[in-house]
Scaffold this active site. Sequence first.
Site, mmCIF file in Angstrom:
data_model
loop_
_atom_site.group_PDB
_atom_site.id
_atom_site.type_symbol
_atom_site.label_atom_id
_atom_site.label_comp_id
_atom_site.label_asym_id
_atom_site.label_seq_id
_atom_site.Cartn_x
_atom_site.Cartn_y
_atom_site.Cartn_z
ATOM 1 C CE1 TYR A 156 -45.990 0.260 0.318
ATOM 2 C CE2 TYR A 156 -47.195 -0.946 -1.368
ATOM 3 C CZ TYR A 156 -47.179 -0.064 -0.300
ATOM 4 O OH TYR A 156 -48.357 0.491 0.141
ATOM 5 C CE LYS A 160 -47.523 -1.598 2.990
ATOM 6 N NZ LYS A 160 -48.074 -1.059 4.241
HETATM 7 N N1 LIG Z 1 -52.005 5.426 -1.007
HETATM 8 C C1 LIG Z 1 -52.103 4.235 -1.576
HETATM 9 O O1 LIG Z 1 -52.467 4.142 -2.759
HETATM 10 C C2 LIG Z 1 -51.816 2.990 -0.786
HETATM 11 C C3 LIG Z 1 -52.048 1.749 -1.403
HETATM 12 C C4 LIG Z 1 -51.798 0.595 -0.698
HETATM 13 C C5 LIG Z 1 -51.343 0.666 0.622
HETATM 14 N N2 LIG Z 1 -51.109 1.883 1.203
HETATM 15 C C6 LIG Z 1 -50.640 1.894 2.596
HETATM 16 O O2 LIG Z 1 -51.427 2.788 3.367
HETATM 17 C C7 LIG Z 1 -50.654 3.238 4.489
HETATM 18 C C8 LIG Z 1 -50.751 4.760 4.569
HETATM 19 O O3 LIG Z 1 -50.007 5.302 3.475
HETATM 20 P P1 LIG Z 1 -50.460 6.599 2.661
HETATM 21 O O4 LIG Z 1 -50.790 6.170 1.294
HETATM 22 O O5 LIG Z 1 -51.420 7.403 3.424
HETATM 23 O O6 LIG Z 1 -49.029 7.315 2.544
HETATM 24 P P2 LIG Z 1 -48.484 8.686 3.170
HETATM 25 O O7 LIG Z 1 -47.043 8.720 2.804
HETATM 26 O O8 LIG Z 1 -49.348 9.820 2.745
HETATM 27 O O9 LIG Z 1 -48.646 8.473 4.746
HETATM 28 C C9 LIG Z 1 -47.816 7.589 5.466
HETATM 29 C C10 LIG Z 1 -47.479 8.231 6.803
HETATM 30 O O10 LIG Z 1 -46.645 7.308 7.533
HETATM 31 C C11 LIG Z 1 -45.654 8.069 8.194
HETATM 32 N N3 LIG Z 1 -44.481 7.263 8.542
HETATM 33 C C12 LIG Z 1 -43.473 6.846 7.726
HETATM 34 N N4 LIG Z 1 -42.534 6.197 8.440
HETATM 35 C C13 LIG Z 1 -42.944 6.211 9.725
HETATM 36 C C14 LIG Z 1 -42.395 5.713 10.936
HETATM 37 N N5 LIG Z 1 -41.207 5.094 10.949
HETATM 38 N N6 LIG Z 1 -43.079 5.887 12.089
HETATM 39 C C15 LIG Z 1 -44.277 6.544 12.089
HETATM 40 N N7 LIG Z 1 -44.841 7.054 10.970
HETATM 41 C C16 LIG Z 1 -44.180 6.883 9.803
HETATM 42 C C17 LIG Z 1 -45.288 9.171 7.211
HETATM 43 O O11 LIG Z 1 -44.635 10.260 7.859
HETATM 44 C C18 LIG Z 1 -46.672 9.531 6.647
HETATM 45 O O12 LIG Z 1 -47.273 10.570 7.397
HETATM 46 C C19 LIG Z 1 -49.251 2.713 4.271
HETATM 47 O O13 LIG Z 1 -49.066 1.541 5.037
HETATM 48 C C20 LIG Z 1 -49.231 2.388 2.794
HETATM 49 O O14 LIG Z 1 -48.277 1.418 2.475
HETATM 50 C C21 LIG Z 1 -51.341 3.034 0.524
#
Ligand SMILES: NC(=O)c1ccc[n+]([C@@H]2O[C@H](COP(=O)([O-])OP(=O)(O)OC[C@H]3O[C@@H](n4cnc5c(N)ncnc54)[C@H](O)[C@@H]3O)[C@@H](O)[C@H]2O)c1
Length: 276
Positions: A156, A160
């Site tokens: 990760y 990132k």
């Molecule tokens: N939630 C947090 O605390 C947090 C913190 C830092 C960064 N992020 C980033 O935010 C973004 C959204 O994540 P989230 O937290 O909502 O997680 P989440 O798991 O709830 O949502 C991520 C979505 O991406 C989809 N996905 C996964 N692989 C895929 C692919 N190959 N093609 C298309 N879609 C795909 C999943 O099905 C899911 O619906 C991500 O990039 C994550 O790394 C989240």
Amino acid sequence: MAEEVEIRGGVAVITGAASGIGTGLARKAIALGMKLVIADVRADQLDAFAATLDGEVLALPTDVRDLKAVEALAEAAWNRFGQVDILFNNAGVMATGFSWEIEPERWQRSMSVNVDGVLNGIRAFVPRLLEAGRPARIVNTASVGGFLPAPLMAPYSVSKAAVVALTESLHFEMQMIGAPIRVSLLAPGPVKSGIFDDPFGPHVDPAARGFVETMRGMLTANGLSPDEFAQRVFEGLAAGNYWLFPQPEAIDPLFERRAASIRDRATPQLLNFSEL
Ligand SMILES: NC(=O)c1ccc[n+]([C@@H]2O[C@H](COP(=O)([O-])OP(=O)(O)OC[C@H]3O[C@@H](n4cnc5c(N)ncnc54)[C@H](O)[C@@H]3O)[C@@H](O)[C@H]2O)c1
């Protein structure tokens, strides 16, 4: 400076829109009067979510690892709406464990979804946006983890950090060619989502299990809701910001500590996630 993008009546494309942050961005975009193209690898969940949205929405099952699929997404967006104003390269996955124990397939999946997925969005959309010649916005989602590497989630942190670099390169490239496209780097802190729902491979190390429990607890206790988070993202976009750090209160002290560690050549100290 590029002109501002069209929000009301404009078109937003959101990858990874079936869960978490993507759903918050989608609801906010609709509330602002945008038309939507939403994409996710989980087709059923995407359709179910699309049915909850009250607006003009095109939902297209798309695996962002597949360039052809992302090109088909771009094609479908222009065919349906004739324009794209904001692209959110949001899809991302987590993998936990010790670096040397995480299976090669899960390492590769993190790089494919988190890095190639963003690159595929750039490849598929930028030429079309340049041809359209209208103001547009590309928002790439990294993470504070892209700036603050952590143990037990190396795929990760690595992926990132790559998004942080890729996005800044793209920003400079848009400036070099005088394109009306602005680029933003979105670095979420904790947001309540499904990101830690499936972080393990077949081998689960007790350290990784404990880490994931801590992270899930931290998201539950301190995580913003996706809607609150999306509100802050759109405020940052309206302000024309390149850096979108919607949770500065949680992140800034850690950034300062890291910058000081580099400046002073001090050995990095382990990040305490309960501080986020
Ligand atoms: N939630 C947090 O605390 C947090 C913190 C830092 C960064 N992020 C980033 O935010 C973004 C959204 O994540 P989230 O937290 O909502 O997680 P989440 O798991 O709830 O949502 C991520 C979505 O991406 C989809 N996905 C996964 N692989 C895929 C692919 N190959 N093609 C298309 N879609 C795909 C999943 O099905 C899911 O619906 C991500 O990039 C994550 O790394 C989240």
